[in-house]
Write a protein that holds these residues in place. Structure first.
Motif, PDB file in Angstrom:
ATOM      1  N   ALA A 480       0.836  -1.202   0.000  1.00  0.00           N
ATOM      2  CA  ALA A 480       0.000   0.000   0.000  1.00  0.00           C
ATOM      3  C   ALA A 480       0.875   1.259   0.000  1.00  0.00           C
ATOM      4  N   ALA A 481       1.999   1.210   0.702  1.00  0.00           N
ATOM      5  CA  ALA A 481       2.908   2.352   0.713  1.00  0.00           C
ATOM      6  C   ALA A 481       3.508   2.596  -0.672  1.00  0.00           C
ATOM      7  N   GLU A 482       3.830   1.503  -1.385  1.00  0.00           N
ATOM      8  CA  GLU A 482       4.354   1.652  -2.751  1.00  0.00           C
ATOM      9  C   GLU A 482       3.310   2.304  -3.659  1.00  0.00           C
ATOM     10  N   ARG A 483       2.059   1.926  -3.486  1.00  0.00           N
ATOM     11  CA  ARG A 483       0.987   2.534  -4.304  1.00  0.00           C
ATOM     12  C   ARG A 483       0.839   4.019  -3.966  1.00  0.00           C
ATOM     13  N   ALA A 484       0.989   4.341  -2.691  1.00  0.00           N
ATOM     14  CA  ALA A 484       0.910   5.750  -2.297  1.00  0.00           C
ATOM     15  C   ALA A 484       2.051   6.547  -2.920  1.00  0.00           C
ATOM     16  N   GLU A 491       3.026  11.515   2.331  1.00  0.00           N
ATOM     17  CA  GLU A 491       2.629  11.415   3.750  1.00  0.00           C
ATOM     18  C   GLU A 491       1.979  10.068   4.034  1.00  0.00           C
ATOM     19  N   GLU A 492       1.128   9.602   3.124  1.00  0.00           N
ATOM     20  CA  GLU A 492       0.472   8.313   3.321  1.00  0.00           C
ATOM     21  C   GLU A 492       1.493   7.184   3.258  1.00  0.00           C
ATOM     22  N   ALA A 493       2.477   7.311   2.361  1.00  0.00           N
ATOM     23  CA  ALA A 493       3.521   6.295   2.278  1.00  0.00           C
ATOM     24  C   ALA A 493       4.342   6.242   3.570  1.00  0.00           C
ATOM     25  N   LEU A 494       4.654   7.408   4.146  1.00  0.00           N
ATOM     26  CA  LEU A 494       5.378   7.444   5.419  1.00  0.00           C
ATOM     27  C   LEU A 494       4.561   6.779   6.527  1.00  0.00           C
ATOM     28  N   ARG A 495       3.284   7.079   6.565  1.00  0.00           N
ATOM     29  CA  ARG A 495       2.437   6.499   7.612  1.00  0.00           C
ATOM     30  C   ARG A 495       2.387   4.978   7.503  1.00  0.00           C
ATOM     31  N   LEU A 496       2.216   4.471   6.296  1.00  0.00           N
ATOM     32  CA  LEU A 496       2.116   3.022   6.103  1.00  0.00           C
ATOM     33  C   LEU A 496       3.451   2.333   6.393  1.00  0.00           C
ATOM     34  N   ALA A 497       4.558   2.970   5.992  1.00  0.00           N
ATOM     35  CA  ALA A 497       5.864   2.361   6.250  1.00  0.00           C
ATOM     36  C   ALA A 497       6.151   2.299   7.751  1.00  0.00           C
ATOM     37  N   ARG A 498       5.809   3.368   8.459  1.00  0.00           N
ATOM     38  CA  ARG A 498       6.038   3.360   9.914  1.00  0.00           C
ATOM     39  C   ARG A 498       5.122   2.339  10.600  1.00  0.00           C
ATOM     40  N   ARG A 499       3.896   2.196  10.081  1.00  0.00           N
ATOM     41  CA  ARG A 499       3.000   1.198  10.660  1.00  0.00           C
ATOM     42  C   ARG A 499       3.564  -0.206  10.456  1.00  0.00           C
ATOM     43  N   LEU A 513      10.610   4.568   3.222  1.00  0.00           N
ATOM     44  CA  LEU A 513      10.775   5.811   3.979  1.00  0.00           C
ATOM     45  C   LEU A 513      11.717   6.772   3.261  1.00  0.00           C
ATOM     46  N   THR A 514      12.827   6.254   2.757  1.00  0.00           N
ATOM     47  CA  THR A 514      13.785   7.121   2.058  1.00  0.00           C
ATOM     48  C   THR A 514      13.170   7.747   0.828  1.00  0.00           C
ATOM     49  N   ARG A 515      12.470   6.946   0.025  1.00  0.00           N
ATOM     50  CA  ARG A 515      11.859   7.488  -1.194  1.00  0.00           C
ATOM     51  C   ARG A 515      10.740   8.474  -0.876  1.00  0.00           C
ATOM     52  N   ALA A 516       9.995   8.209   0.218  1.00  0.00           N
ATOM     53  CA  ALA A 516       8.927   9.145   0.594  1.00  0.00           C
ATOM     54  C   ALA A 516       9.513  10.493   1.016  1.00  0.00           C
ATOM     55  N   HIS A 517      10.616  10.471   1.769  1.00  0.00           N
ATOM     56  CA  HIS A 517      11.266  11.740   2.139  1.00  0.00           C
ATOM     57  C   HIS A 517      11.815  12.454   0.911  1.00  0.00           C
ATOM     58  N   CYS A 518      12.330  11.674  -0.043  1.00  0.00           N
ATOM     59  CA  CYS A 518      12.801  12.297  -1.292  1.00  0.00           C
ATOM     60  C   CYS A 518      11.639  12.957  -2.025  1.00  0.00           C
TER      61      CYS A 518
END
Length: 552
Positions: A480-484, A491-499, A513-518
């Motif tokens: 789901a994070a990859e789809r986000a 932000e949704e990808a960060l939330r799912l990765a941390r979960r 997480l790294t790609r979402a911050h990028c």
């Protein structure tokens, strides 16, 4: 020292024939902070803090004021305000010259409302870095609060971020200091952000965990918009800090991960021993990434630098041969001795036999340059000719990783023995057949020049490591994070990765997480997560982040 108050210092005053006071930036019970311009450097502005009191300045007040200058200057941290000078006026009023910060205080930012979760993590890491640097040299701030934290807009790589600056070490405590004893039963600090031991006046027991308590209160307030011990009456604030249980953070900010809420609440435990042992431990638990000091980063850079001495096992003496076995194919052309690069085993190539043309002994250094160039060209031509001869047979040998190259590679017979079979062996007629499936038993030596990469010992390492075992629920979160990420919902990808990390910390989660911050163009947090990305994911992460103008 019993100096008189500096009543004659105000706007328009010139201090030490250098700084002209222009306006008042702020004031408190102990003094004022002025904006000043430098008279000899046009355009340069500084902040000048002048100690003002209604009575004579006591030795204790002067010592604290001077200590603020000395501590801040000694720390020299990018997240601590810079001090340029300290001196006393002729009438005895001391002045502290600091860098002028343009931005807003954290208290002003909080008054505008709750701060987004990623921004809270970004700010908390910088505050933690400054406190960690201070604690490592035995300095306790003791008055950490949003009003003493300044946010300065900073541009980096075309992206505007906020740099934190920690202010006011005026009542800080030096753990090893014997020059200024702290009296118990005296409240030192701002009540709303005091630790329980400070609220009870136990100043002699205050240590780094007191600053940790204040930092936990600030993070709580940034996430929820409400101070954990807010009240209009100071005595009720102190009672809540010492006696009342903490109001849970999760109900006040349901969008914040529960693991983060529990980390903040642990930092706000009543007993110091129940909190995290250090600010660094708290930041690592809060953000999922450890703090790195400037000294550690510098040491890593020196180790990674080509000029730095490298240690490792000695390399066996090379034998003649055409192959270069190692991670870096350029090592064959390097003039450095083999002991400088122990992770690369080099067999000298034929160009090593090309005679070197030495310049005449009496020729000056500048005139030797054409001779050196000519010698290099001769060596290059010889290398090309030698490589062309070697490529006739056998086929080129594919380089194998240095870490898995068998130790017998450097001890193999010279390559010329492959092209000329031993004269004592007479191949039978079947050897002339072009059949590969049924080799002749009379020519076993022809199997010897088999490429190193085809040997069974090298194959397990050349393939990727065993795939990470990820439970289905964790895999679903990461998918789901990859789809986000594909939908540019960082932000949704960060939330799912941390979960997913609350269930199981995986290399794939650090990749997300790294790609979402990028994608958020958050260079600092992207680099913080980059070190945890597994090698199998680094190429994908690097390619993704280049699309968002971040390069590792």
């Amino acid at each position: 020292m019993n100096a008189t108050p500096a009543d004659n210092i105000g706007i328009g005053s010139i201090l030490r024939e250098t700084y002209e006071l222009v306006s008042v930036l702020g004031k408190g019970g102990m003094g004022k902070v002025y904006l000043a311009r430098h008279l000899r450097l046009p355009g340069k502005q500084v902040a000048v803090k002048v100690l003002h009191t209604q009575e004579e300045i006591t030795p204790d007040q002067y010592a604290r004021f001077r200590r603020e200058a000395e501590i801040t200057s000694r720390l020299g941290h990018p997240n601590i305000v810079g001090v340029l000078d300290f001196y006393g006026q002729e009438d005895g009023a001391p002045c502290l010259v600091m860098e002028h910060l343009k931005g807003e205080s954290l208290s002003q930012r909080i008054r505008r409302g709750r701060i987004p979760f990623p921004e809270v993590m970004f700010i908390a890491r910088q505050i933690g870095s400054a406190l960690h640097a201070a604690h490592q040299v035995g300095v306790i701030h003791r008055d950490l609060k949003p009003g003493n934290i300044f946010l300065v807009p900073t541009e980096s790589g075309g992206v505007v971020t906020q740099q934190v600056k920690l202010l006011d070490f005026g009542i800080s405590k030096i753990v090893t200091s014997q020059t200024l004893q702290t009296v118990d039963d005296v409240l030192m600090g701002t009540p709303q952000y005091m630790s329980p031991e400070q609220a009870m006046g136990q100043n002699s027991t205050v240590d780094a965990r007191s600053d940790l308590f204040a930092l936990g209160s600030i993070v709580y307030e940034m996430l929820s918009g409400i101070s954990p011990f807010d009240d209009e009456v100071m005595m009720r604030i102190l009672y809540r800090i010492v006696q009342e249980p903490l109001v849970p953070l999760a109900p006040r900010c349901p969008d914040v991960p529960e693991s983060v809420c529990s980390v903040v609440e642990k930092a706000l435990e009543k007993k110091p021993e129940d909190r995290y042992p250090s600010v660094a431990a708290f930041i690592e638990a809060l953000t999922g990434s450890p703090l790195r000091t400037l000294a550690e980063a510098t040491a890593e850079f020196e180790v990674a630098s080509p000029a730095a001495p490298r240690t490792g096992p000695s390399v066996p003496a090379p034998v003649p041969g055409p192959t270069v076995v190692g991670r870096n194919p350029r090592s064959a052309a390097s003039s450095a001795p083999a002991s400088v690069a122990p992770d690369v085993a080099v067999e000298p190539s034929p160009q090593a036999s090309v005679p070197q043309v030495a310049p005449p002994a009496g020729v000056p250094a500048k005139s030797r340059r054409p001779v050196v160039i000519a010698a290099s060209l001769v060596a290059l031509v010889g290398a090309v000719v030698s490589v062309g001869l070697l490529r006739r047979e056998p086929p080129p040998v594919e380089p194998a990783p240095a870490l898995v190259a068998p130790p017998t590679v450097t001890a193999r017979p010279p390559a010329p023995t492959v092209t000329a079979p031993p004269p004592t062996v007479t191949p039978p007629p079947e050897a002339a057949k072009p059949t590969v499936e049924e080799p002749s038993a009379a020519t076993p030596e022809r199997k010897d020049p088999e490429p190193v990469a085809a040997r069974p010992v090298a194959r397990p390492v050349s393939r990727p490591e065993t795939e990470e075992k990820i439970p289905e629920d964790v895999r679903a979160d990461l998918a789901a994070a990859e789809r986000a990420l594909a939908s540019e919902q960082a932000e949704e990808a960060l939330r799912l990765a941390r979960r997913s990390q609350r269930k199981l910390v995986t290399g794939a989660s650090y990749s997300v997480l790294t790609r979402a911050h990028c994608q958020r163009k958050d260079l600092t947090n992207a680099r913080a997560q980059w070190g945890n990305v597994p090698s199998s994911e680094k190429a994908k992460v690097r390619q993704f982040c280049k699309l968002w103008e971040i390069d590792f």
